[in-house]
Design a protein around this motif. Structure first.
Motif, mmCIF file in Angstrom:
data_model
loop_
_atom_site.group_PDB
_atom_site.id
_atom_site.type_symbol
_atom_site.label_atom_id
_atom_site.label_comp_id
_atom_site.label_asym_id
_atom_site.label_seq_id
_atom_site.Cartn_x
_atom_site.Cartn_y
_atom_site.Cartn_z
ATOM 1 N N VAL A 33 84.814 10.975 52.112
ATOM 2 C CA VAL A 33 83.886 10.490 51.100
ATOM 3 C C VAL A 33 83.457 11.675 50.250
ATOM 4 O O VAL A 33 83.162 12.745 50.781
ATOM 5 N N ARG A 34 83.444 11.465 48.931
ATOM 6 C CA ARG A 34 83.001 12.531 48.022
ATOM 7 C C ARG A 34 82.356 11.913 46.792
ATOM 8 O O ARG A 34 82.683 10.785 46.416
ATOM 9 N N PRO A 35 81.447 12.655 46.151
ATOM 10 C CA PRO A 35 80.868 12.174 44.901
ATOM 11 C C PRO A 35 81.942 12.075 43.822
ATOM 12 O O PRO A 35 82.898 12.850 43.817
ATOM 13 N N ALA A 36 81.766 11.129 42.913
ATOM 14 C CA ALA A 36 82.712 10.925 41.810
ATOM 15 C C ALA A 36 81.925 10.865 40.501
ATOM 16 O O ALA A 36 80.704 11.002 40.488
ATOM 17 N N ALA A 37 82.615 10.617 39.416
ATOM 18 C CA ALA A 37 82.007 10.570 38.090
ATOM 19 C C ALA A 37 80.928 9.496 38.006
ATOM 20 O O ALA A 37 81.004 8.469 38.685
ATOM 21 N N ASN A 38 79.943 9.737 37.166
ATOM 22 C CA ASN A 38 78.850 8.793 36.899
ATOM 23 C C ASN A 38 78.051 8.428 38.143
ATOM 24 O O ASN A 38 77.538 7.326 38.245
ATOM 25 N N GLY A 39 77.985 9.327 39.125
ATOM 26 C CA GLY A 39 77.197 9.090 40.324
ATOM 27 C C GLY A 39 77.856 8.189 41.346
ATOM 28 O O GLY A 39 77.248 7.836 42.349
ATOM 29 N N ALA A 40 79.094 7.771 41.097
ATOM 30 C CA ALA A 40 79.805 6.889 42.035
ATOM 31 C C ALA A 40 80.194 7.652 43.292
ATOM 32 O O ALA A 40 80.089 8.878 43.361
ATOM 33 N N LEU A 41 80.640 6.919 44.278
ATOM 34 C CA LEU A 41 81.107 7.486 45.534
ATOM 35 C C LEU A 41 82.569 7.099 45.711
ATOM 36 O O LEU A 41 82.922 5.927 45.577
ATOM 37 N N GLU A 42 83.410 8.088 45.980
ATOM 38 C CA GLU A 42 84.824 7.844 46.255
ATOM 39 C C GLU A 42 84.985 7.746 47.770
ATOM 40 O O GLU A 42 84.654 8.684 48.494
ATOM 41 N N VAL A 43 85.466 6.607 48.255
ATOM 42 C CA VAL A 43 85.616 6.363 49.683
ATOM 43 C C VAL A 43 87.095 6.118 49.968
ATOM 44 O O VAL A 43 87.673 5.139 49.505
ATOM 45 N N LYS A 44 87.693 7.022 50.736
ATOM 46 C CA LYS A 44 89.115 6.894 51.077
ATOM 47 C C LYS A 44 89.234 6.574 52.556
ATOM 48 O O LYS A 44 88.780 7.331 53.401
ATOM 49 N N GLY A 45 89.837 5.424 52.866
ATOM 50 C CA GLY A 45 90.059 5.007 54.248
ATOM 51 C C GLY A 45 91.518 5.172 54.607
ATOM 52 O O GLY A 45 92.387 4.811 53.812
ATOM 53 N N CYS A 46 91.789 5.720 55.789
ATOM 54 C CA CYS A 46 93.168 6.006 56.182
ATOM 55 C C CYS A 46 93.463 5.507 57.589
ATOM 56 O O CYS A 46 92.626 5.597 58.482
ATOM 57 N N VAL A 47 94.696 5.029 57.769
ATOM 58 C CA VAL A 47 95.244 4.730 59.083
ATOM 59 C C VAL A 47 96.614 5.391 59.094
ATOM 60 O O VAL A 47 97.410 5.185 58.179
ATOM 61 N N THR A 48 96.859 6.213 60.069
ATOM 62 C CA THR A 48 98.036 7.091 60.138
ATOM 63 C C THR A 48 98.194 7.813 58.808
ATOM 64 O O THR A 48 97.289 8.503 58.385
ATOM 65 N N LEU A 49 99.297 7.627 58.099
ATOM 66 C CA LEU A 49 99.529 8.325 56.835
ATOM 67 C C LEU A 49 99.171 7.487 55.612
ATOM 68 O O LEU A 49 99.276 7.946 54.483
ATOM 69 N N PHE A 50 98.770 6.252 55.825
ATOM 70 C CA PHE A 50 98.486 5.348 54.718
ATOM 71 C C PHE A 50 96.997 5.349 54.404
ATOM 72 O O PHE A 50 96.174 5.120 55.287
ATOM 73 N N CYS A 51 96.663 5.580 53.140
ATOM 74 C CA CYS A 51 95.267 5.638 52.710
ATOM 75 C C CYS A 51 95.047 4.734 51.506
ATOM 76 O O CYS A 51 95.963 4.477 50.733
#
Length: 141
Positions: free
Chosen positions: A114-132
């Motif tokens: 999870v990291r901050p993104a543009a315009n105050g949004a939140l970037e949420v990346k979910g992963c299982v094995t190599l697939f995100c």
């Protein structure tokens, strides 16, 4: 004299590098909407970590129940969506918040970054094995 000057400059540069503060943690605390605008998620401190909890139903998702019906654990399928902790055990690690994310749409938990993104949004990346898969959660406040 040139050798001493070169050594002094190198030593000074090394000491300056050691004195620089570590990369500051990015603040992710706040209130967000899921990608499609169905729920409000509040991210805040939970003990030594950060977590994100569903704090409001903005609008009901068509065809979806108001409980955690897809959870793998039959004992949890009757719990309401409101109050479910989606982000858990987020800790600052190498320039990103890492932990787990729960997806009530399929009842599974994934590794997350999870990291901050543009315009105050939140970037949420979910992963299982190599697939995100990455989702953007817009800020609400």
């Amino acid at each position: 004299m040139g050798l001493y000057r070169t050594a002094s400059v190198a030593l000074a540069a090394t000491l300056a590098g050691l004195a620089m503060p570590a990369l500051a943690q990015s603040n992710i605390d706040g209130t967000y909407s899921d990608t499609d605008g169905y729920v409000e998620i509040t991210v805040e401190r939970c003990g030594n970590y950060r977590c994100g909890t569903i704090t409001r139903i903005i609008r009901r998702k068509p065809g979806e129940p108001m409980n955690d019906a897809h959870n793998d654990d039959p004992d949890l399928r009757s719990r309401p969506i409101l109050g479910i902790r989606l982000l858990q055990d987020l800790r600052w690690d190498d320039g990103v918040w890492r932990g787990t994310v729960y997806n009530p749409e399929d009842g599974n938990t994934y590794r997350t970054e999870v990291r901050p993104a543009a315009n105050g949004a939140l970037e949420v990346k979910g992963c299982v094995t190599l697939f995100c898969r990455t989702r953007m959660w817009p800020a609400l406040r």
